[in-house]
Design a protein around this motif. Structure first.
Motif, mmCIF file in Angstrom:
data_model
loop_
_atom_site.group_PDB
_atom_site.id
_atom_site.type_symbol
_atom_site.label_atom_id
_atom_site.label_comp_id
_atom_site.label_asym_id
_atom_site.label_seq_id
_atom_site.Cartn_x
_atom_site.Cartn_y
_atom_site.Cartn_z
ATOM 1 N N ALA A 1 -10.477 5.379 10.922
ATOM 2 C CA ALA A 1 -9.723 4.526 10.489
ATOM 3 C C ALA A 1 -10.615 3.216 10.278
ATOM 4 O O ALA A 1 -10.348 2.516 9.498
ATOM 5 N N PRO B 1 -4.708 2.718 7.183
ATOM 6 C CA PRO B 1 -5.798 1.769 7.529
ATOM 7 C C PRO B 1 -6.074 0.593 6.569
ATOM 8 O O PRO B 1 -6.395 -0.418 7.102
ATOM 9 N N GLN B 2 -6.000 0.894 5.417
ATOM 10 C CA GLN B 2 -6.215 -0.031 4.321
ATOM 11 C C GLN B 2 -5.202 -1.337 4.532
ATOM 12 O O GLN B 2 -5.511 -2.401 4.318
ATOM 13 N N ALA C 1 -8.428 -7.213 -0.095
ATOM 14 C CA ALA C 1 -7.862 -8.633 0.069
ATOM 15 C C ALA C 1 -8.883 -9.642 -0.033
ATOM 16 O O ALA C 1 -8.647 -10.727 -0.014
ATOM 17 N N TYR D 1 -4.006 0.179 16.283
ATOM 18 C CA TYR D 1 -4.709 -1.094 16.177
ATOM 19 C C TYR D 1 -3.643 -2.228 15.834
ATOM 20 O O TYR D 1 -3.780 -3.525 15.853
ATOM 21 N N GLU E 1 -4.304 7.412 3.618
ATOM 22 C CA GLU E 1 -5.448 6.572 3.409
ATOM 23 C C GLU E 1 -5.162 5.210 3.573
ATOM 24 O O GLU E 1 -5.866 4.283 3.664
ATOM 25 N N ASN E 2 -3.776 5.068 3.025
ATOM 26 C CA ASN E 2 -3.411 3.646 2.729
ATOM 27 C C ASN E 2 -3.099 2.949 4.095
ATOM 28 O O ASN E 2 -2.777 1.695 3.934
ATOM 29 N N GLN F 1 -13.117 6.870 3.442
ATOM 30 C CA GLN F 1 -12.597 5.587 2.861
ATOM 31 C C GLN F 1 -13.755 5.178 1.759
ATOM 32 O O GLN F 1 -13.423 4.618 0.785
ATOM 33 N N TYR G 1 -6.390 8.958 11.476
ATOM 34 C CA TYR G 1 -6.584 7.829 11.157
ATOM 35 C C TYR G 1 -5.404 6.783 11.048
ATOM 36 O O TYR G 1 -5.183 5.621 10.975
ATOM 37 N N GLY H 1 -9.682 -2.084 3.439
ATOM 38 C CA GLY H 1 -8.493 -3.053 3.284
ATOM 39 C C GLY H 1 -8.834 -4.635 3.080
ATOM 40 O O GLY H 1 -8.242 -5.160 2.476
ATOM 41 N N ALA H 2 -9.733 -4.819 3.980
ATOM 42 C CA ALA H 2 -10.482 -6.125 3.815
ATOM 43 C C ALA H 2 -10.988 -6.430 2.373
ATOM 44 O O ALA H 2 -10.637 -7.651 1.967
ATOM 45 N N GLY I 1 -11.260 2.509 6.763
ATOM 46 C CA GLY I 1 -10.246 2.018 5.901
ATOM 47 C C GLY I 1 -9.738 0.678 6.357
ATOM 48 O O GLY I 1 -9.417 -0.161 5.323
ATOM 49 N N PHE I 2 -10.208 0.267 7.620
ATOM 50 C CA PHE I 2 -9.898 -1.624 7.730
ATOM 51 C C PHE I 2 -10.794 -2.272 6.953
ATOM 52 O O PHE I 2 -10.409 -3.343 6.152
ATOM 53 N N GLU J 1 -4.456 6.032 14.706
ATOM 54 C CA GLU J 1 -5.423 4.790 15.113
ATOM 55 C C GLU J 1 -4.940 3.689 14.290
ATOM 56 O O GLU J 1 -4.860 2.641 15.242
ATOM 57 N N SER J 2 -4.513 3.558 13.195
ATOM 58 C CA SER J 2 -4.202 2.260 12.712
ATOM 59 C C SER J 2 -2.870 1.694 13.187
ATOM 60 O O SER J 2 -2.927 0.412 13.290
ATOM 61 N N VAL K 1 -3.804 -1.974 7.167
ATOM 62 C CA VAL K 1 -4.264 -2.860 8.496
ATOM 63 C C VAL K 1 -5.299 -3.866 8.113
ATOM 64 O O VAL K 1 -5.237 -4.935 8.796
ATOM 65 N N GLY K 2 -6.257 -3.163 7.688
ATOM 66 C CA GLY K 2 -7.248 -4.150 7.302
ATOM 67 C C GLY K 2 -7.177 -5.336 6.332
ATOM 68 O O GLY K 2 -7.752 -6.375 6.686
ATOM 69 N N ALA K 3 -6.400 -4.911 5.348
ATOM 70 C CA ALA K 3 -5.862 -6.078 4.597
ATOM 71 C C ALA K 3 -5.121 -7.083 5.225
ATOM 72 O O ALA K 3 -5.130 -8.320 4.900
ATOM 73 N N PHE L 1 1.000 -0.972 -0.068
ATOM 74 C CA PHE L 1 0.032 -0.111 0.051
ATOM 75 C C PHE L 1 0.640 1.365 0.027
ATOM 76 O O PHE L 1 1.502 1.308 0.730
#
Lengths: 295, 304
Positions: free
Chosen positions: B55, A138-139, B66, A171, A135-136, B86, A164, B62-63, B58-59, A167-168, A141-143, A77
């Motif tokens: 955030a 949190p993405q 994925a 987390y 923005e990348n 997001q 954010y 991201g999921a 954004g998580f 925060e990421s 982290v989610g991925a 990312f």
């Protein structure tokens, strides 16, 4: 108080001696090719062949060169300034050129341009941002949370100030996600320096969250060792001091770089007796990029 | 077999997605008291988010990148003002920009009389941005259709839910009359008030058509124009604020498609939705709708 904006900040003086010659030359090759690519982009902008905004990576490319030695199909990312990562991952250069030229044959059909990279072919999973800095993060982290995989995330010192992003990072620690966060710290948000924007260091904040972190300048050899030693079991944040050579957006120059990493690396390789190989790499890169853009 | 409520239907769909299709569900306090009005199942693949309202989305994005097709639950619609970046700036534009979708199913739950922030309805905001589907299902059947549309596409979907609908079992159907005096178009919980108003107006001898709008974007204007073409005038009724709201936008689209017909918008008012019962500024109720219809039939604007 230690000066942080120096070429040697927290770097290992003899780091190059621990790296095999072919690896060091491969890293140098990526540095040179990134720079030659950017020179061609600048030329294309001057000639008005490229008319959309460009976010050049000139000056920071040593980080991408070292980092991509350890990326083999994982999701990456990136921020808006990521030409160097695209190239260093081995993504298709013709599609990159065509994207900047606004052609349908670009990686996103000519619609996304310089700052919104997306390349999901050839075993590469490169996901750029769309316009909101950080923005990348949190993405990423989610991925990682969703896939259980190791993920790479590159952002800038301005992004680090986004709520954010912080925060990421927190987390990622909470979930012990295997994410390598790399902050390309060029000390500038457009032209506003970090010291005017905040009193804290990102690496220290990451440590406060309980994340392992490092803070150093962009010596690719030291970075190589740090990246190599990351165990991929928990997040790691590396704040890398780099020099942005051109404007935030566009091809202009505001002043002399604080240091010229590409020249330092070149001298180190020549001192190691690799002058012939260095010259060959440079000739090949010039020829490759000239052919790519002017044929 | 007993008919499921809307909440049970959502729970069933969600359980199947999480247990059998590698789905994920993100949300804050979703496994706490009530499990979001009984709409969240107790099963694996649920991620309790920290209080990271920016955030968190954004998580979820991201999921989706994925490949997990996440469900992202916002227990109140106002939370979307924090989480929307997001969704609208990344997930929504990805398909057109890169020809690669980022499918996130955003469950955004509205309510009434919950104070100045939690009472707001804002499905008009995602309607404004390209790249999102915006649905407002109120019945079990509509929710299944919503979910199927999400799973058969790869773009994000904003689902405007309303707590008042969770116990609904019955489906809602359009009622279209030839030469109707008025056609009422309802959105979200305004649909139940619309039906009450229509019933009373019919008792007075008026011919009233009622049309349910579940898909706000893309809007099937063709389906909606049949009713207005058979009526003297129309009113679109929504529970959001009026200015730049869904009702006004849809009324405009209907008038473009049905030249010569006047279609008005009726929404909550442009005032804060207070806790005080007298100033809750709720979804237009049947009394308000009937008043608006009378004004329209006299050739007056319902807001004057």
């Amino acid at each position: 108080m230690e000066e942080k904006r120096t070429s040697s900040y927290h770097t290992e003086e003899n780091a190059l001696s621990c790296i095999a010659d072919d690896t060091a030359l491969r890293i140098y090759g990526k540095i040179v090719r990134s720079r030659e690519m950017e020179y061609q982009v600048i030329k294309a902008v001057e000639e008005k062949r490229v008319i959309a905004p460009v976010y050049l990576t000139l000056g920071q490319e040593a980080v991408a060169a070292a980092l991509t030695e350890f990326i083999h199909g994982e999701m990456v990312f990136t921020q808006h300034r990521a030409h160097d990562i695209y190239l260093s991952l081995g993504a298709d250069l013709g599609k990159f050129r065509d994207e900047l030229l606004g052609l349908e044959s670009g990686f996103s059909g000519g619609r996304a341009g310089s700052s919104c990279l997306r390349y999901m072919e050839d075993g590469i999973r490169l996901i750029g941002h769309h316009g909101l800095i950080g923005e990348n993060v949190p993405q990423a982290v989610g991925a990682s949370l969703a896939s259980g995989e190791c993920v790479f995330c590159v952002f800038g010192d301005g992004s680090a100030e986004e709520d954010y992003v912080l925060e990421s990072l927190g987390y990622a620690v909470t979930k012990q996600l295997p994410i390598l966060f790399v902050c390309m710290d060029n000390d500038l948000s457009i032209l506003t320096k970090v010291a005017e924007r905040r009193s804290w260091d990102l690496a220290q904040v990451a440590s406060g969250f309980g994340m392992e972190s490092r803070d150093l300048s962009d010596c690719p050899w030291t970075l190589y060792e740090i990246f190599r030693n990351w165990d991929r079991k928990a997040p790691l944040l590396v704040n890398v001091r780099v020099c942005r050579e051109r404007w935030h957006s566009g091809i202009g120059i505001d002043g002399e770089r604080e240091w010229k990493r590409n020249e330092i690396v070149r001298e180190q390789l020549i001192r190691k007796g690799l002058e012939k190989e260095v010259m060959q790499i440079e000739d090949d890169a010039r020829e490759e990029m000239d052919l790519l853009w002017n044929n | 077999m007993e008919q499921l409520t809307l909440a049970q239907t959502i729970q069933e769909i969600t359980r199947d997605h999480l247990e059998n299709h590698n789905g994920l569900l993100f949300g804050q306090c979703v496994t706490a008291v009530g499990w979001v009005n009984g709409s969240v199942p107790d099963c694996r693949n649920i991620v309790e988010l920290p209080m990271t309202d920016v955030a968190g989305a954004g998580f979820a994005v991201g999921a989706a990148l994925a490949g997990r097709r996440p469900i992202f639950v916002l227990r109140f619609q106002d939370f979307f003002t924090l989480n929307c970046n997001q969704i609208i700036h990344y997930a929504a534009i990805s398909k057109e920009l890169h020809h690669q979708g980022v499918p996130v199913f955003v469950r955004c739950i509205g309510t009434d009389a919950a104070g100045p922030v939690h009472s707001i309805m804002l499905h008009n905001i995602p309607m404004y941005f390209p790249g999102l589907k915006v649905y407002a299902p109120m019945t079990p059947g509509e929710y299944r259709e919503t979910w199927n549309d999400f799973m058969n596409d790869d773009i994000p979907m904003f689902v405007s839910e309303h707590r008042s609908a969770y116990q609904m079992k019955e489906e809602l159907h359009d009622h279209i009359e030839d030469n109707a005096d008025i056609v009422l178009y309802g959105i979200s919980d305004a649909r139940t008030q619309m039906l009450l108003a229509a019933e009373k107006l019919r008792e007075e001898g008026l011919k009233v058509s009622t049309v349910h709008i579940m898909k706000l974007k893309p809007l099937d204007v063709g389906r909606l124009t049949d009713a207005i073409n058979k009526a003297k005038a129309g009113i679109v009724i929504d529970n959001g604020f009026p200015i730049c709201g869904a009702a006004r936008d849809i009324a405009y689209q209907l008038m473009v498609k049905a030249p010569g017909k006047k279609v008005y918008a009726l929404s909550s008012e442009d005032h804060v939705k207070c806790f005080n019962p007298a100033q809750q500024n709720r979804t237009p109720d049947s009394v308000k709708i009937i008043g608006a219809v009378r004004k329209v039939l006299k050739g007056e604007c319902p807001h004057d």
